[in-house]
Design a protein around this motif. Structure first.
Motif, PDB file in Angstrom:
ATOM      1  N   TYR A  71       0.622  -1.193  -0.014  1.00 34.35           N
ATOM      2  CA  TYR A  71       0.174   0.019  -0.139  1.00 34.35           C
ATOM      3  C   TYR A  71       0.866   1.238   0.271  1.00 34.35           C
ATOM      4  O   TYR A  71       0.546   3.005   0.286  1.00 34.35           O
ATOM      5  CB  TYR A  71      -0.631  -0.163   1.421  1.00 34.35           C
ATOM      6  N   LYS A  72       2.017   0.811   0.263  1.00 34.74           N
ATOM      7  CA  LYS A  72       3.426   2.304   0.186  1.00 34.74           C
ATOM      8  C   LYS A  72       4.256   1.787  -0.971  1.00 34.74           C
ATOM      9  O   LYS A  72       5.068   1.275  -0.904  1.00 34.74           O
ATOM     10  CB  LYS A  72       3.898   2.062   1.884  1.00 34.74           C
ATOM     11  N   LYS A 213      -7.218   1.597   2.066  1.00 38.90           N
ATOM     12  CA  LYS A 213      -6.122   1.253   2.861  1.00 38.90           C
ATOM     13  C   LYS A 213      -6.098   1.187   3.882  1.00 38.90           C
ATOM     14  O   LYS A 213      -7.096   1.847   4.914  1.00 38.90           O
ATOM     15  CB  LYS A 213      -5.103   2.733   2.440  1.00 38.90           C
ATOM     16  N   GLU A 224      -0.850   3.626  10.048  1.00 37.09           N
ATOM     17  CA  GLU A 224      -1.372   3.639   8.261  1.00 37.09           C
ATOM     18  C   GLU A 224      -0.248   1.692   7.837  1.00 37.09           C
ATOM     19  O   GLU A 224       1.138   1.778   8.759  1.00 37.09           O
ATOM     20  CB  GLU A 224      -0.449   4.109   7.438  1.00 37.09           C
ATOM     21  N   ASN A 227       2.068  -2.303   4.387  1.00 40.34           N
ATOM     22  CA  ASN A 227       1.130  -4.248   3.663  1.00 40.34           C
ATOM     23  C   ASN A 227       0.539  -4.895   3.979  1.00 40.34           C
ATOM     24  O   ASN A 227      -0.353  -4.645   5.559  1.00 40.34           O
ATOM     25  CB  ASN A 227       2.686  -4.604   2.893  1.00 40.34           C
ATOM     26  N   TYR A 238      -8.298  -7.524  -0.689  1.00 38.78           N
ATOM     27  CA  TYR A 238      -7.828  -5.857  -0.720  1.00 38.78           C
ATOM     28  C   TYR A 238      -6.482  -4.951  -1.476  1.00 38.78           C
ATOM     29  O   TYR A 238      -6.046  -4.534  -1.182  1.00 38.78           O
ATOM     30  CB  TYR A 238      -6.595  -6.873   0.360  1.00 38.78           C
TER      31      TYR A 238
END
Length: 239
Positions: A71-72, A213, A224, A227, A238
């Protein structure tokens, strides 16, 4: 070991890689009586990562298991890493795993390969010392290498409550929200052997989603997730 041709990736066939380290680990044949090939391929993976990096002449890379969703971007995570080290996710006191890793020192990675060869040549001693006489897997081998050479490693943050506002999933958050592989009705699974499992039981926090997210609200602070390690393999849920 398949032939693959795509314009957007560099494909390395493992049959094109050869070295003394690879020959040694294959000669040791530590998992020769193991029916599940996963244990052997997971162990060889450490050696192939080093040889592949040499093969395409790179000095740093990110690596993660294929049931992981990211996600990052790397640019958003650079302050999480120690440059010049092996950055990797800890699952618990015994295991380091490849839920997310950033290698920034090929010399250290080669030395880890050498260390693992030494361990496996005296495997009974290490099985008894660290794993109650059981067979060593690649996760505990990486951890023994870390115990013996802590200066090679940076363990990535996996628990909320640190100074970092980004944390990594070593596998526990993915199991909690999605369940475990091939087990029905295993959503909200908590493993008390994991760092994260114990913390969830203690503090009762949950993984939530905003704009697709994942994040954790812990002690009135938002963390946050970089992953998710989706053990159920249902990655499409997801993305």
């Amino acid at each position: 070991d398949y032939q693959l041709e795509r314009n957007d990736i560099v494909h390395i066939n493992i049959n094109d890689l050869n070295s003394n380290h690879l020959n040694e680990i294959k000669e040791i044949n530590y998992f020769r009586n193991e029916k599940n090939l996963l244990w052997e391929t997971s162990l060889y993976r450490i050696f192939y990562l080093y040889e592949a990096a040499k093969y395409i002449n790179i000095n740093r890379f990110i690596h993660f298991d294929c049931d992981v969703v990211i996600y990052k971007s790397f640019d958003e995570l650079t302050n999480q890493f120690d440059r010049g080290k092996i950055n990797i996710t800890p699952l618990n006191e015994l295991f380091l795993n490849f839920s997310y890793s950033f290698f920034d020192n090929m010399q250290y990675l080669e030395l880890v390969c050498v260390e693992i060869l030494k361990i496996l040549k005296n495997s009974t001693f290490y099985e008894n010392k660290y794993y109650k006489g059981k067979k060593l897997n690649e996760m505990i081998l990486m951890n023994i290498a870390y115990i013996k050479n802590p200066e090679f490693f940076k363990l990535l943050e996996v628990l909320p409550g640190s100074d970092n506002d980004v944390i990594f999933d070593p596998g526990s958050y993915g199991q909690y929200i999605g369940g475990t592989h091939n087990k029905r009705f295993s959503k909200n699974f908590i493993n008390i052997d994991h760092y994260v499992g114990r913390e969830i039981l203690k503090d009762g926090f949950k993984v939530s989603f905003e704009n697709k997210k994942p994040f954790i609200n812990h002690s009135k602070q938002i963390f946050e997730l970089a992953n998710l390690h989706v053990h159920s393999k249902n990655l499409h849920k997801y993305v």
